[in-house]
Design a protein around this motif. Structure first.
Motif, PDB file in Angstrom:
ATOM      1  N   LEU A   6       0.823  -1.214   0.000  1.00 40.92           N
ATOM      2  CA  LEU A   6       0.000   0.000   0.000  1.00 40.92           C
ATOM      3  C   LEU A   6       0.857   1.264   0.000  1.00 40.92           C
ATOM      4  CD1 LEU A   6      -2.693  -1.039   2.617  1.00 40.92           C
ATOM      5  CD2 LEU A   6      -3.056  -0.657   0.186  1.00 40.92           C
ATOM      6  N   ASN A  10      -0.315   5.114  -0.713  1.00 43.29           N
ATOM      7  CA  ASN A  10      -0.633   5.917   0.468  1.00 43.29           C
ATOM      8  C   ASN A  10       0.452   6.911   0.878  1.00 43.29           C
ATOM      9  OD1 ASN A  10      -3.007   4.581   0.540  1.00 43.29           O
ATOM     10  ND2 ASN A  10      -2.619   3.382   2.368  1.00 43.29           N
ATOM     11  N   ILE A  13      -0.253  10.402  -0.321  1.00 43.39           N
ATOM     12  CA  ILE A  13      -1.490  10.929   0.276  1.00 43.39           C
ATOM     13  C   ILE A  13      -1.213  11.367   1.713  1.00 43.39           C
ATOM     14  CG2 ILE A  13      -3.831  10.337   1.025  1.00 43.39           C
ATOM     15  CD1 ILE A  13      -4.001   8.381  -1.341  1.00 43.39           C
ATOM     16  N   ILE A  33      -3.672   5.896  10.865  1.00 41.27           N
ATOM     17  CA  ILE A  33      -4.182   4.523  10.751  1.00 41.27           C
ATOM     18  C   ILE A  33      -3.894   3.985   9.349  1.00 41.27           C
ATOM     19  CG2 ILE A  33      -6.571   4.983   9.999  1.00 41.27           C
ATOM     20  CD1 ILE A  33      -7.392   3.023  12.382  1.00 41.27           C
ATOM     21  N   SER A  34      -3.597   4.904   8.388  1.00 40.11           N
ATOM     22  CA  SER A  34      -3.342   4.483   6.996  1.00 40.11           C
ATOM     23  C   SER A  34      -2.069   3.649   6.927  1.00 40.11           C
ATOM     24  CB  SER A  34      -3.156   5.701   6.090  1.00 40.11           C
ATOM     25  OG  SER A  34      -4.269   6.537   6.156  1.00 40.11           O
ATOM     26  N   ASN A  35      -2.153   2.580   6.181  1.00 34.72           N
ATOM     27  CA  ASN A  35      -1.004   1.674   6.059  1.00 34.72           C
ATOM     28  C   ASN A  35      -0.041   2.085   4.962  1.00 34.72           C
ATOM     29  OD1 ASN A  35      -1.112  -0.478   7.985  1.00 34.72           O
ATOM     30  ND2 ASN A  35      -3.129  -0.959   7.123  1.00 34.72           N
ATOM     31  N   VAL A  37       1.506   1.540   8.430  1.00 34.76           N
ATOM     32  CA  VAL A  37       1.701   2.424   9.591  1.00 34.76           C
ATOM     33  C   VAL A  37       3.189   2.550   9.951  1.00 34.76           C
ATOM     34  CG1 VAL A  37       1.280   2.538  12.096  1.00 34.76           C
ATOM     35  CG2 VAL A  37      -0.614   2.059  10.536  1.00 34.76           C
ATOM     36  N   LEU A  65      -5.875  -2.204  16.790  1.00 31.13           N
ATOM     37  CA  LEU A  65      -6.558  -3.369  16.217  1.00 31.13           C
ATOM     38  C   LEU A  65      -5.790  -4.658  16.542  1.00 31.13           C
ATOM     39  CD1 LEU A  65      -8.776  -4.691  14.624  1.00 31.13           C
ATOM     40  CD2 LEU A  65      -7.734  -3.867  12.518  1.00 31.13           C
ATOM     41  N   HIS A  93       2.924  -2.491  13.034  1.00 33.62           N
ATOM     42  CA  HIS A  93       1.599  -2.939  12.577  1.00 33.62           C
ATOM     43  C   HIS A  93       1.694  -3.590  11.202  1.00 33.62           C
ATOM     44  CE1 HIS A  93      -2.722  -3.194  12.152  1.00 33.62           C
ATOM     45  NE2 HIS A  93      -2.658  -2.547  11.001  1.00 33.62           N
ATOM     46  N   GLY A 137     -11.162  -3.784  -0.009  1.00 32.32           N
ATOM     47  CA  GLY A 137     -10.830  -3.054   1.223  1.00 32.32           C
ATOM     48  C   GLY A 137     -10.320  -3.976   2.312  1.00 32.32           C
ATOM     49  N   ALA A 139     -10.202  -4.565   6.963  1.00 33.55           N
ATOM     50  CA  ALA A 139     -11.045  -4.916   8.114  1.00 33.55           C
ATOM     51  C   ALA A 139     -11.801  -3.684   8.596  1.00 33.55           C
ATOM     52  CB  ALA A 139     -10.155  -5.468   9.219  1.00 33.55           C
ATOM     53  N   THR A 140     -12.775  -3.260   7.798  1.00 33.79           N
ATOM     54  CA  THR A 140     -13.396  -1.954   7.990  1.00 33.79           C
ATOM     55  C   THR A 140     -13.990  -1.741   9.386  1.00 33.79           C
ATOM     56  OG1 THR A 140     -14.060  -2.294   5.711  1.00 33.79           O
ATOM     57  CG2 THR A 140     -14.890  -0.328   6.784  1.00 33.79           C
ATOM     58  N   MET A 143     -11.489  -2.088  12.262  1.00 39.57           N
ATOM     59  CA  MET A 143     -10.603  -0.912  12.231  1.00 39.57           C
ATOM     60  C   MET A 143     -11.329   0.280  12.865  1.00 39.57           C
ATOM     61  SD  MET A 143      -8.847   1.189   9.103  1.00 39.57           S
ATOM     62  CE  MET A 143     -10.191   1.022   7.983  1.00 39.57           C
TER      63      MET A 143
END
Ligand SMILES: NC(=O)C1=CN([C@@H]2O[C@H](COP(=O)(O)OP(=O)(O)OC[C@H]3O[C@@H](n4cnc5c(N)ncnc54)[C@H](O)[C@@H]3O)[C@@H](O)[C@H]2O)C=CC1
Ligand SMILES: O=C([O-])CC(=O)C(=O)O
Length: 233
Positions: A6, A10, A13, A33-35, A37, A65, A93, A137, A139-140, A143
């Motif tokens: 990712l 990410n 961003i 929290i965005s990976n 991490v 988590l 993480h 996606g 583990a919405t 998470m």
């Protein structure tokens, strides 16, 4: 797809959001929290440093988590309620950087194959969900639960509640002399953010090995984040 994959999407961003935070709200508590991490937290630190507003007490990687999963999976093995389980998870993480300290939990005697499977499931539970959702996606809901729990702990600490402790991935002295600037361990939170970073406590031989393996990946993950900002300011 792993959390590391990712990075390419990410990193930029998160870098751009960090720039905006630095400009608009330099005193904000920043919860990442965005990976991945392990790399996105160093990215934010580097950006805020470049703007002269970095406060290591106010930057957190959300690893809650892993604690939620560890409690859940231990309770499945032991036939208990996850609400009553206390387990510390340290490191980072992703994959082997996620180190559950079962010897410090309510069930220090779990051993053998049961322990090996438990640790593996805690370390790779997130990847399991990502694979199962097959591009749709991660583990919405869990998470969201973990993010809400960590955020409310921060808010309780800001309001002056004492002894609010959560494991979180922060700039840490624990392994700085080994080139690991960020590490997740239990942190006491206070009105200004990080109040006290706790040591790992007593580890058994297996946990020593797990921490050693985590450190190998963490050095690379943290460097990747820092290098990204240096090369793409
Ligand atoms: N730390 C943790 O415990 C966990 C972290 N994650 C991470 O959380 C992140 C989100 O995961 P999901 O909700 O499953 O992903 P998702 O793909 O369902 O949602 C991502 C959202 O970001 C939005 N987005 C895309 N580019 C953007 C930009 N430039 N600026 C602002 N928003 C943008 C998209 O429109 C989408 O709504 C991922 O990085 C994931 O790896 C996921 C699970 C656990
Ligand atoms: O890899 C992901 O995007 C999901 C994740 O972090 C997790 O579920 O722990």
């Amino acid at each position: 797809m792993t959390r590391d994959d990712l990075f390419n999407t990410n990193a930029s961003i998160v870098r751009d959001l960090a720039k905006a935070i630095g400009d608009v709200s330099p005193k904000a508590f920043v919860l990442i929290i965005s990976n991945p991490v392990n790399s996105t937290v160093p990215i934010v630190a580097e950006v805020l440093k470049s703007k002269g507003v970095y406060d290591p007490k106010r930057l957190f990687g959300v690893t809650t988590l892993d604690v939620v999963r560890a409690s859940r999976f231990i309770s499945e093995v032991q036939g208990t309620s996850p609400d009553n389980e206390e387990v510390t998870v340290v490191g980072g993480h992703s994959g082997v950087t996620i180190v559950p300290l079962i010897s410090q939990s309510n069930h220090p005697n779990i051993s053998g194959e049961v322990l090996d499977k438990l640790i593996n499931r805690i370390q790779f539970g997130g990847d399991e969900v990502v694979k199962a959702k097959d591009g749709a996606g991660s583990a919405t809901l869990s998470m969201a639960q973990a993010g809400a729990r960590f955020t409310s702990s921060i808010l309780r600490a800001i309001k002056g509640e004492k002894d609010v402790v959560e494991p979180t991935f922060v700039e840490s002295p624990l392994f700085k002399d080994e080139g690991i600037d960020f590490f997740s361990s239990k942190v006491t939170l206070g009105p200004n953010g990080v109040e006290e970073i706790h040591p790992l406590g007593p580890l058994n031989d297996l946990e020593e090995k797990l921490v050693a393996a985590a450190k190998v990946d963490l050095v690379k993950n943290i460097k990747k984040g820092k290098d990204f900002v240096a090369q793409n300011p």
